[in-house]
Design a protein around this motif. Structure first.
Motif, PDB file in Angstrom:
ATOM      1  N   ARG A 248       0.926  -1.350  -0.118  1.00 19.88           N
ATOM      2  CA  ARG A 248      -0.006  -0.063  -0.077  1.00 19.88           C
ATOM      3  C   ARG A 248       0.806   1.309  -0.012  1.00 19.88           C
ATOM      4  O   ARG A 248       0.651   2.230  -0.712  1.00 19.88           O
ATOM      5  CB  ARG A 248      -0.897  -0.044   1.201  1.00 19.88           C
TER       6      ARG A 248
ATOM      7  N   LEU B  99       2.134   1.858  -3.485  1.00 22.14           N
ATOM      8  CA  LEU B  99       0.959   2.450  -4.298  1.00 22.14           C
ATOM      9  C   LEU B  99       0.936   3.978  -4.074  1.00 22.14           C
ATOM     10  O   LEU B  99       0.593   4.565  -4.917  1.00 22.14           O
ATOM     11  CB  LEU B  99      -0.402   1.636  -3.740  1.00 22.14           C
ATOM     12  N   TYR B 100       0.870   4.447  -2.785  1.00 22.81           N
ATOM     13  CA  TYR B 100       0.537   5.789  -2.326  1.00 22.81           C
ATOM     14  C   TYR B 100       1.578   6.795  -2.770  1.00 22.81           C
ATOM     15  O   TYR B 100       1.531   7.854  -3.428  1.00 22.81           O
ATOM     16  CB  TYR B 100       0.628   5.982  -0.976  1.00 22.81           C
TER      17      TYR B 100
ATOM     18  N   LEU C  29       3.555   5.983  -5.748  1.00 24.70           N
ATOM     19  CA  LEU C  29       3.389   6.115  -6.852  1.00 24.70           C
ATOM     20  C   LEU C  29       2.568   7.067  -7.254  1.00 24.70           C
ATOM     21  O   LEU C  29       2.678   7.792  -8.282  1.00 24.70           O
ATOM     22  CB  LEU C  29       3.103   4.721  -7.643  1.00 24.70           C
ATOM     23  N   LEU C  30       1.303   6.937  -6.725  1.00 18.90           N
ATOM     24  CA  LEU C  30       0.220   7.945  -7.007  1.00 18.90           C
ATOM     25  C   LEU C  30       0.622   9.315  -6.537  1.00 18.90           C
ATOM     26  O   LEU C  30       0.217  10.310  -7.528  1.00 18.90           O
ATOM     27  CB  LEU C  30      -0.784   7.535  -6.217  1.00 18.90           C
ATOM     28  N   THR C  31       1.386   9.552  -5.532  1.00 21.18           N
ATOM     29  CA  THR C  31       1.655  10.928  -4.942  1.00 21.18           C
ATOM     30  C   THR C  31       2.779  11.443  -6.203  1.00 21.18           C
ATOM     31  O   THR C  31       2.449  12.608  -6.762  1.00 21.18           O
ATOM     32  CB  THR C  31       2.342  10.835  -3.652  1.00 21.18           C
TER      33      THR C  31
ATOM     34  N   ALA D  28       2.767  10.606  -9.355  1.00 24.70           N
ATOM     35  CA  ALA D  28       1.949  10.778 -10.385  1.00 24.70           C
ATOM     36  C   ALA D  28       1.231  12.310 -10.415  1.00 24.70           C
ATOM     37  O   ALA D  28       1.152  13.000 -11.291  1.00 24.70           O
ATOM     38  CB  ALA D  28       1.082   9.868 -10.859  1.00 24.70           C
ATOM     39  N   THR D  29       0.667  12.363  -9.086  1.00 25.26           N
ATOM     40  CA  THR D  29      -0.004  13.543  -8.774  1.00 25.26           C
ATOM     41  C   THR D  29       0.856  14.685  -9.039  1.00 25.26           C
ATOM     42  O   THR D  29       0.336  15.848  -9.872  1.00 25.26           O
ATOM     43  CB  THR D  29      -0.694  13.497  -7.361  1.00 25.26           C
TER      44      THR D  29
ATOM     45  N   MET E 138       1.590  15.552 -12.801  1.00 28.34           N
ATOM     46  CA  MET E 138       0.521  16.156 -13.434  1.00 28.34           C
ATOM     47  C   MET E 138       0.456  17.568 -13.186  1.00 28.34           C
ATOM     48  O   MET E 138      -0.117  18.511 -13.942  1.00 28.34           O
ATOM     49  CB  MET E 138      -0.950  15.334 -13.176  1.00 28.34           C
ATOM     50  N   LEU E 139       0.360  17.822 -11.733  1.00 26.57           N
ATOM     51  CA  LEU E 139       0.311  19.143 -11.411  1.00 26.57           C
ATOM     52  C   LEU E 139       1.464  20.195 -11.434  1.00 26.57           C
ATOM     53  O   LEU E 139       0.995  21.328 -11.729  1.00 26.57           O
ATOM     54  CB  LEU E 139       0.096  19.243  -9.762  1.00 26.57           C
TER      55      LEU E 139
ATOM     56  N   PRO F 186       3.205  21.209 -14.166  1.00 25.69           N
ATOM     57  CA  PRO F 186       2.939  22.286 -15.158  1.00 25.69           C
ATOM     58  C   PRO F 186       2.320  23.293 -14.737  1.00 25.69           C
ATOM     59  O   PRO F 186       2.606  24.461 -14.992  1.00 25.69           O
ATOM     60  CB  PRO F 186       2.664  21.776 -16.418  1.00 25.69           C
ATOM     61  N   ILE F 187       0.940  22.895 -14.213  1.00 22.84           N
ATOM     62  CA  ILE F 187       0.230  24.032 -13.852  1.00 22.84           C
ATOM     63  C   ILE F 187       0.915  24.885 -12.400  1.00 22.84           C
ATOM     64  O   ILE F 187       0.666  26.099 -12.775  1.00 22.84           O
ATOM     65  CB  ILE F 187      -1.217  23.212 -13.276  1.00 22.84           C
TER      66      ILE F 187
ATOM     67  N   PHE G 254      -6.947  12.135  -5.774  1.00 24.62           N
ATOM     68  CA  PHE G 254      -6.048  11.716  -6.994  1.00 24.62           C
ATOM     69  C   PHE G 254      -6.692  11.750  -8.149  1.00 24.62           C
ATOM     70  O   PHE G 254      -6.190  12.216  -9.153  1.00 24.62           O
ATOM     71  CB  PHE G 254      -5.513  10.344  -6.819  1.00 24.62           C
TER      72      PHE G 254
ATOM     73  N   VAL H  21      -7.245  15.367  -9.590  1.00 24.43           N
ATOM     74  CA  VAL H  21      -5.906  15.991 -10.143  1.00 24.43           C
ATOM     75  C   VAL H  21      -5.630  15.412 -11.575  1.00 24.43           C
ATOM     76  O   VAL H  21      -5.176  16.069 -12.627  1.00 24.43           O
ATOM     77  CB  VAL H  21      -4.606  15.620  -9.162  1.00 24.43           C
ATOM     78  N   PHE H  22      -5.758  13.982 -11.823  1.00 25.41           N
ATOM     79  CA  PHE H  22      -5.308  13.362 -13.006  1.00 25.41           C
ATOM     80  C   PHE H  22      -6.322  13.977 -13.954  1.00 25.41           C
ATOM     81  O   PHE H  22      -6.278  13.898 -15.158  1.00 25.41           O
ATOM     82  CB  PHE H  22      -5.683  11.880 -12.885  1.00 25.41           C
TER      83      PHE H  22
ATOM     84  N   LEU I 267       7.319  25.259 -21.126  1.00 29.70           N
ATOM     85  CA  LEU I 267       8.106  23.956 -20.506  1.00 29.70           C
ATOM     86  C   LEU I 267       8.922  23.560 -21.362  1.00 29.70           C
ATOM     87  O   LEU I 267      10.296  23.183 -21.014  1.00 29.70           O
ATOM     88  CB  LEU I 267       7.054  23.078 -19.904  1.00 29.70           C
TER      89      LEU I 267
ATOM     90  N   TRP J 123      -0.332  14.213 -21.355  1.00 29.06           N
ATOM     91  CA  TRP J 123      -0.855  15.014 -19.913  1.00 29.06           C
ATOM     92  C   TRP J 123      -2.066  15.513 -20.062  1.00 29.06           C
ATOM     93  O   TRP J 123      -2.799  15.244 -19.080  1.00 29.06           O
ATOM     94  CB  TRP J 123       0.273  16.112 -19.878  1.00 29.06           C
TER      95      TRP J 123
END
Lengths: 281, 315
Positions: free
Chosen positions: A5, A8-9, A11-13, A15-16, A19-20, A22-23, B125, B128-129, B147, B187
């Protein structure tokens, strides 16, 4: 199990963050003055955050010859989106209702024909559409853009409502008819309240699609009716002189803001509809 | 998926069949239903089918700035197939399409599996995705254009961190610019794939998981050998949706690379719009548009066939 677990967390963090990033970088850059951007790192936080770039993007940035920022085109986008939204959702709902709950000859064929329209790339009918809008005297005007959006939204909204109404029991329609209600009365008093969630989904997605549209805005608008996406592209894409990156970032964020807010506040409804709407691209 | 909302209708009797109520009101109601369909039918016939036919017609003429109807057969198609820029665009479509679809599917599926396995924080999650999905391709293009800019973007930032030889200048390299399109595209759209796969995973019968646990099958094998094959329809939908998206791809390439450097990252959709709107090559643009339509038809027609067949089976 616990170890799994944790992985998992982790990896997900990450990925988050990916994704975030660039913004976040965009927002941070939009708050920096230009010399900080030139000398500092992309990832550095703004030393002295300033909203100057946002103000300029809104009110005084130069796009081509005019230096009035994006505010005018931002307003244009709303003026285009709102009528398009109501007309296209209204028409799609009515069409879906008539197609699925009423016995109309060739209903399935018509639905199939509409469904095919969902996949026709806009480029294919672009020129004939230009001719039609021009012949109607609507080229470059807001009503022209609204009409184009209603036409392009029809297939998607119809599909959404048709699929919903298909699941409504026919008995409901019968009961209403025994009570003497007609076609429109049943739509208004029975089906509309029943389909409010679908309406919300259709509204949210049409808002997003029409606001985010670029091709139709580029083709059918005039300088007076230009939507904000087209103006943004002109601003960011102009290669004259030094690029003001903080301005570009602020303008980009400004353009994205309305749909991002709609997304954040509508949450699950957006998720539910986006799958069906994805085909419209 | 589009058919996710289609529940089988519980009603087996014919739709809107006769009721004891007054015959006159029923008659007028049925007429009203037909009238209500006129705008949709008109738009569909004229704006979809007549206009597509019109474009095909134009593609067989010598039209440049304005349509002229002197038919020259397939001359425009010959010109199109002799046009290097067109073939660059088609090749780019293949490269971008493959990378984009593959990347979106693999990453989206991985994210969906991970989200399916955690107990807390899923909605955060997921939010965000899917956030980039709410933005326009123009916005995505503007973000990534910056970028990927070698002098100020990621390359510069990594050099500042100490790797002074770090090179990531794909966006200004004619042989690499097309790959940057997939980065920005993935993305933007990976959240969509994730959402579709997550819905698919949630639709899996929990008893299957119980059974595999009883049999002591390792989790990863359940995914590769049982769950993934079960999700075949979802993979199919995702593939069709992404293909349709990639074929129409116009905004992103305009905003990210402008088709450049030169025409090295051009795509068919941009080729067509450019020839119709800017280059006064209406006939050639129309020929390109028809080729786009053929490509999309090849991918989508099995899907539309499937969609149309399903409701008829229920009735």
């Amino acid at each position: 199990m616990r170890y799994q677990r944790l992985v998992l967390y982790l990896l997900l963090t990450s990925a988050t963050l990916a994704m975030l990033a660039p913004i976040l970088i965009m927002v941070s850059t939009s708050l920096k003055p230009m010399d900080e951007i030139r000398d500092g790192s992309l990832f550095a936080l703004p030393q002295a955050p300033t909203l100057a770039a946002w103000g300029k993007a809104w009110g005084s940035a130069c796009i081509g010859a005019s230096c009035e920022g994006l505010s005018g085109q931002f307003a244009n986008s709303f003026v285009i989106v709102l009528p398009s939204l109501f007309l296209s959702v209204g028409l799609g709902a009515l069409t879906g209702y008539a197609l699925s709950l009423w016995r109309v000859p060739y209903a399935n064929i018509l639905f199939g024909a509409i469904l095919v329209g969902l996949f026709i790339p806009p480029q294919v009918t672009l020129y004939p559409m230009i001719v039609m809008i021009r012949e109607l005297g609507l080229f470059g005007s807001v009503p022209g853009l609204v009409l184009v959006h209603v036409i392009w939204g029809l297939a998607f909204v119809t599909l959404l409502f048709r699929n919903f109404f298909q699941s409504v029991p026919q008995d409901l329609l019968k009961a209403a008819r025994i009570d003497g209600a007609g076609f429109l009365a049943i739509f208004w008093y029975v089906m509309l309240p029943l389909s409010l969630p679908v309406f919300a989904v259709a509204m949210i997605l049409q808002f997003t699609y029409i606001w985010n549209d670029f091709l139709l805005g580029l083709t059918f608008s005039s300088p007076e009716s230009q939507p904000v996406t087209v103006a943004l592209n002109n601003l960011v894409g102009s290669q004259f002189g030094e690029q003001e990156y903080n301005l570009n970032m602020a303008a980009t964020m400004l353009t994205a803001l309305p749909t991002v807010l709609v997304y954040l506040f509508s949450g699950r409804l957006f998720v539910r509809g986006i799958a069906a709407g994805a085909v419209k691209g | 998926m589009m058919n996710a909302q289609q529940q089988p209708s519980a009603v087996t009797m014919p739709r809107a069949e006769s009721s004891p109520a007054g015959r006159r009101s029923r008659l007028s109601s049925s007429t009203a239903a037909r009238i209500a369909l006129i705008p949709a039918a008109l738009i569909t016939v004229v704006c979809f089918y007549v206009f597509v036919g019109w474009t095909i017609l134009i593609s067989m003429t010598r039209s440049r700035l304005l349509p002229v109807y002197n038919f020259v057969g397939l001359d425009q198609y010959k010109r199109l197939f002799a046009n290097d820029r067109w073939w660059t665009a088609m090749e780019n479509l293949a490269i971008h399409g493959t990378l984009f679809i593959l990347g979106c599917t693999v990453i989206g599926y991985a994210l969906a599996i991970m989200l399916d396995r955690i107990t807390r924080g899923e909605s955060l999650f997921r939010t965000v995705f899917m956030l980039p999905l709410s933005m326009s391709f123009i916005v995505t293009g503007a973000i990534w254009q910056w970028l990927l800019n070698p002098t100020l973007g990621i390359q510069d930032a990594v050099r500042d961190l100490g790797w002074t030889d770090f090179v990531f200048n794909w966006i200004v390299r004619p042989d690499r610019a097309i790959y940057t399109l997939a980065i920005a595209g993935i993305w933007q759209q990976v959240g969509l794939c994730m959402a579709l796969f997550l819905a698919g995973l949630r639709g899996i019968d929990p008893n299957i998981w119980k059974a595999t646990r009883v049999d002591g099958i390792p989790t990863w094998r359940v995914y590769t050998n049982i769950i993934t094959p079960m999700l075949r329809p979802v993979f199919f939908s995702v593939f069709v949706l992404l293909s349709a998206l990639v074929l129409k791809s116009f905004d992103l390439v305009v905003a990210l690379t402008g088709g450049g450097p030169g025409f090295s990252s051009d795509l068919p959709a941009r080729f067509v719009v450019d020839h119709i709107l800017n280059r006064q090559e209406l006939g050639l643009g129309a020929a390109g548009a028809f080729m786009m339509l053929c490509t999309i038809a090849a991918v989508v027609s099995p899907y539309v066939y499937y969609e149309l067949r399903t409701p008829r089976k229920e009735a």
